[in-house]
Design an enzyme around this catalytic site. Structure first.
Site, short mmCIF file in Angstrom:
data_model
loop_
_atom_site.label_atom_id
_atom_site.label_comp_id
_atom_site.label_asym_id
_atom_site.label_seq_id
_atom_site.Cartn_x
_atom_site.Cartn_y
_atom_site.Cartn_z
N LYS A 1 5.80 -12.28 58.46
CA LYS A 1 5.85 -11.40 59.60
C LYS A 1 7.23 -12.01 60.34
CE LYS A 1 2.63 -9.74 60.90
NZ LYS A 1 1.96 -8.34 60.66
N1 PMP Z 1 -1.72 -12.27 55.72
C1 PMP Z 1 -1.68 -13.05 56.94
C2 PMP Z 1 -1.88 -14.63 56.83
C3 PMP Z 1 -1.05 -12.57 57.88
O1 PMP Z 1 -0.82 -13.31 59.12
C4 PMP Z 1 -0.71 -11.12 57.96
C5 PMP Z 1 -0.22 -10.40 59.23
N2 PMP Z 1 -1.44 -10.09 60.04
C6 PMP Z 1 -1.03 -10.38 56.90
C7 PMP Z 1 -1.52 -11.09 55.71
C8 PMP Z 1 -1.11 -8.91 56.49
O2 PMP Z 1 0.19 -8.42 56.76
P1 PMP Z 1 0.11 -6.86 57.73
O3 PMP Z 1 -0.03 -7.06 59.20
O4 PMP Z 1 1.81 -6.51 57.65
O5 PMP Z 1 -0.78 -5.81 57.12
#
Ligand code: PMP
Length: 481
Positions: free
Chosen positions: A57
């Protein structure tokens, strides 16, 4: 603040700021898992943990802020307000510190203390709101974030709506994977929360080679794999709505993975490969293993691991937590054996819906000879049970005694607290201790309600053990699996 590189750094390998260390994460082969699973193709991980904030992120956090600077939405010395308790908050806090912005994160009192402390450690302000209020309440998470944004004339990145979230991955994650795999990638497997990672990376990869298969790994129950959006325990992936970056046309396949498989996979990968991953990494790897088992020997399956298991030491990697949700078995004679010894004609989980009238709750209790019921929504099927409280014979009797009209009241208006929980693989001894102070326990298996356990159940079990007629325990993974 200047974006220019200091001349003294020319010709060195020194980064000019921590922001220059976002991205360019390594890729690693999952050698031991592949051997163990009989996988012949290359199964490799894109390991996002080496980002400065420890997760994928950081990439969208930087991109969203740079875009807001460019558009003028964020001015020098400005404030960023975002409702988040997770990895996006850390990414935003890092970029804010480096570029001179204030950060305010709004979260509910459900977020763990460590998450609050982590964001404060970066100098961010954290406002904690009660989880138990309606969304329209001025104290709610949404309303507080709205009010603070207006009061402080702040920029709200809104990662669920912001197109720059996915753009970050089109610009960085996708090209990195293409380059690192020398264009040999054939499958990309990732979880989806805001969908920024899978959409951005997937779009770039398909633009290079439209035959690359994009596979979403989704928690069972989440809308992306056709679920109702009911709660599950894995954090960061799956949703109960479709975020702006969702692009189902890009996905060649969606694989639903249970909480149990996600967590046991995260633990197993950490212990087998020495790569400490979190629950959502476990979801992605579990799906990638299925894909890789079916793939051709020449294929290259890339699994996206968003963060580290360090953030989950009190859940996925905590024995007590795992056992209490019924993910691990602690002993031979466990709570599951008590349930097995029960009269097989009794339904395993009796429950009442929150909107049923009190009279029906009483009828269910009377017809089945039980004194309490969990209050569950979304049932049946029972794997969808979402527990909101409980009703108890004694308490209902008092309610009706005070107000006979309460017979037609909806159960949720008079229900009591949720029953204390115990895992199906926890010790009978623990059930005995807990039942000293509560009349009933809710037994969980794989994180979902399995049955209600009472003192009477224990008495029958001890009687059957004494008579030598007890049944064997349930077959759950052992601790440390
Ligand atoms: N795994 C974790 C621990 C996350 O914090 C996130 C972000 N929400 C994701 C997966 C998924 O990523 P995205 O938001 O880019 O779909």
């Amino acid at each position: 603040m200047t974006d220019e590189r200091h001349p003294a750094l020319e010709g060195t390998e020194i980064a000019d700021s921590i922001l220059d260390l976002i991205g360019e994460t390594p890729m690693v082969r999952m050698r031991r898992i592949s051997e163990e699973q009989g996988i012949e193709c290359s199964l490799v991980m894109k390991h996002e943990v080496t980002n400065p904030g420890g997760s994928s992120k950081d990439r969208p956090a930087l991109e969203m802020i740079l875009a807001a600077e460019a558009s003028g939405e964020l001015r020098p010395g400005g404030t960023i307000v975002e409702p988040t308790s997770g990895n996006t908050g850390v990414g935003l806090a890092i970029v804010a510190a480096q570029r001179g912005y204030s950060c305010v994160f709004v979260m509910t009192d459900k977020a763990g203390k460590e998450k609050v402390d982590l964001l404060r450690a970066y100098g961010a302000e954290v406002v904690v709101c009660p989880v138990a209020v309606a969304p329209e309440d001025p104290q709610s998470y949404y309303k507080v974030a709205e009010r603070l944004t207006a009061e402080r004339d702040a920029f709200r990145p809104n990662q669920y709506q912001n197109p720059h979230n996915a753009v970050a991955h089109v610009k960085t994650t996708g090209p990195e994977i293409w380059r690192q795999t020398a264009g040999r990638i054939t499958h990309f497997v990732a979880g989806a929360g805001t969908c920024g990672s899978i959409t951005g990376t997937g779009r770039y990869l398909k633009s290079q080679n439209p035959d690359i298969r994009i596979i979403a790994a989704d928690p069972e129950g989440s809308v992306f794999s056709g679920g109702s959006g009911r709660p599950y325990l894995v954090e960061g992936v799956g949703e109960d709505f479709f975020p702006a970056a969702y692009d189902g046309d890009l996905w060649d396949e969606v694989i639903a993975i249970s909480d149990e498989e996600s967590f046991l996979t995260a633990r197993h990968v950490s212990q087998t490969e020495g790569i400490l991953i979190g629950g959502s990494g476990g979801t992605a790897v579990a799906a990638a293993i299925r894909v890789a088992r079916e793939a051709d020997p020449d294929d290259m399956v890339v699994v996206f691991n968003p963060d580290s298991g360090r953030g989950y030491l009190s859940s996925v990697f905590n024995e007590e937590w795992m056992a209490n949700f019924g993910f691990l078995r602690r002993c031979d004679q466990c709570v599951g054996a008590v349930l097995d010894a029960r009269n097989a004609s009794i339904e395993n989980l009796l429950y009442v819906n929150p909107t049923q009238p009190v009279s029906e709750a009483i009828e269910i209790m009377r017809a089945n000879g039980v004194s309490q019921l969990p209050v569950c929504k979304n049932t049946p099927p029972f794997a969808n049970a979402e527990v909101s409280g409980s009703v108890d014979e004694l308490e209902l009797m008092e309610t009706i005694h005070r107000d006979p009209g309460a017979m037609s009241t909806e159960v949720e208006k008079v229900m009591g607290a949720k029953l204390p929980t115990i895992g199906v693989g926890q010790e009978v001894e623990l059930a005995v201790q807990m039942l000293e102070t509560t009349p009933a326990l809710l037994v969980l298996s794989g994180g979902r309600p399995l049955s209600v356990l009472t003192r009477t159940d224990l008495l029958s079990y001890f009687t059957s053990v004494a008579e030598g007629t007890e049944l064997p325990g349930t077959d759950l993974p052992t601790t440390g699996a």
